[in-house]
Design a protein around this motif. Structure first.
Motif, mmCIF file in Angstrom:
data_model
loop_
_atom_site.group_PDB
_atom_site.id
_atom_site.type_symbol
_atom_site.label_atom_id
_atom_site.label_comp_id
_atom_site.label_asym_id
_atom_site.label_seq_id
_atom_site.Cartn_x
_atom_site.Cartn_y
_atom_site.Cartn_z
ATOM 1 N N ILE A 1 11.488 4.451 -15.770
ATOM 2 C CA ILE A 1 10.880 4.761 -14.477
ATOM 3 C C ILE A 1 10.714 6.279 -14.368
ATOM 4 O O ILE A 1 11.647 7.034 -14.673
ATOM 5 N N PHE A 2 9.523 6.707 -13.942
ATOM 6 C CA PHE A 2 9.271 8.107 -13.620
ATOM 7 C C PHE A 2 9.006 8.207 -12.126
ATOM 8 O O PHE A 2 8.145 7.507 -11.585
ATOM 9 N N SER A 3 9.744 9.085 -11.484
ATOM 10 C CA SER A 3 9.557 9.277 -10.052
ATOM 11 C C SER A 3 8.248 10.010 -9.791
ATOM 12 O O SER A 3 7.633 10.550 -10.715
ATOM 13 N N ASN B 1 10.067 8.273 4.149
ATOM 14 C CA ASN B 1 10.163 6.830 3.967
ATOM 15 C C ASN B 1 9.795 6.420 2.540
ATOM 16 O O ASN B 1 10.384 5.500 1.976
ATOM 17 N N ARG B 2 8.797 7.130 1.943
ATOM 18 C CA ARG B 2 8.379 6.816 0.567
ATOM 19 C C ARG B 2 9.496 7.108 -0.422
ATOM 20 O O ARG B 2 9.756 6.322 -1.326
ATOM 21 N N LYS C 1 0.856 -1.176 0.000
ATOM 22 C CA LYS C 1 0.000 0.000 0.000
ATOM 23 C C LYS C 1 0.897 1.232 0.000
ATOM 24 O O LYS C 1 2.105 1.161 0.245
ATOM 25 N N LYS C 2 0.293 2.366 -0.262
ATOM 26 C CA LYS C 2 1.065 3.597 -0.347
ATOM 27 C C LYS C 2 1.683 3.931 1.005
ATOM 28 O O LYS C 2 1.041 3.854 2.047
ATOM 29 N N THR D 1 13.937 5.063 -3.887
ATOM 30 C CA THR D 1 15.344 5.035 -4.308
ATOM 31 C C THR D 1 15.916 3.624 -4.219
ATOM 32 O O THR D 1 16.596 3.138 -5.138
ATOM 33 N N LYS D 2 15.629 2.954 -3.093
ATOM 34 C CA LYS D 2 16.158 1.606 -2.883
ATOM 35 C C LYS D 2 15.604 0.626 -3.914
ATOM 36 O O LYS D 2 16.352 -0.129 -4.540
#
Length: 212
Positions: free
Chosen positions: A47-49, A16-17, A9-10, A22-23
């Protein structure tokens, strides 16, 4: 120690998000690189952030070639899926048509009085009703054709009567003209005969007078 299952879930906490993004992004790009090297596969990752920043990886030197290859394959797959869907639809329609044809053949045999041993009273009653309706349509069509034939014959008769009257009128005119010409010829002949008699009488009297 076994890791617990992470609920997907979001992540509400922004810090933290971002850290998780990044990880996991780095891990995904690393896995894509390893897959391209170990299996000699053509891999492309885009990938788009959340903020719209672009991250990408391509095992080839040009990402556009991989994208173009993907589009061509996707188009072929789409066409293949559509073709398979059309084939399935055709098979379904053929099955329905075959079933309807079989039903029509059975109904036709029953209407011809064949294969009625297993027919129920309701089926026989329905067939009788169908035959009566068919007979009514046949009689109606027959009456219509008979009426059309009578109308055609009456029209033909009218044309023949008009033609007969015209020919009769022409014959009457022709007979009158012939009779008139015959009368003129007889009058001319009579006049010529009278003239000859008078001339002979005149000549005879004249000579007699001279002799006296």
């Amino acid at each position: 120690m076994v890791r617990g299952k992470v609920e997907l879930k979001k992540i509400e906490n922004a810090t933290n998000r971002q850290a998780s993004f990044t990880k996991r992004r780095n891990g995904l790009l690393k896995k894509a690189y390893e897959l391209s090297v170990l299996c000699e596969a053509e891999v492309a990752v885009i990938i788009f952030s959340p903020k719209g920043k672009l991250y990408e990886f391509s095992s080839s030197s040009d990402m556009r070639k991989t994208i173009q290859r993907y589009r061509s394959c996707a188009k072929e797959v789409q066409c293949q899926r559509e073709l398979e869907g059309d084939i399935e639809n055709l098979k379904h329609e053929v099955a329905i048509m075959a079933k309807n044809l079989e039903h029509l053949e059975v109904s036709q045999r029953k209407l011809l009085g064949q294969g009625m041993g297993l027919s129920s009273y309701e089926e026989l009653e329905e067939m009788g009703t169908q035959l009566e309706r068919s007979l009514e349509k046949i009689r109606a069509r027959k009456a219509q054709l008979f009426k059309e034939m009578m109308e055609q014959l009456r029209a033909r008769e009218k044309i023949l009567l008009q033609e007969n009257a015209r020919l009769r009128q022409q014959a009457m005119h022709l007979a009158a003209s012939t009779q008139q010409r015959s009368g003129v010829i007889k009058s001319t002949d009579k006049s010529q005969n009278n003239s000859e008699v008078e001339t002979e009488l005149f000549i005879g009297l004249k000579f007699g007078a001279i002799g006296s």
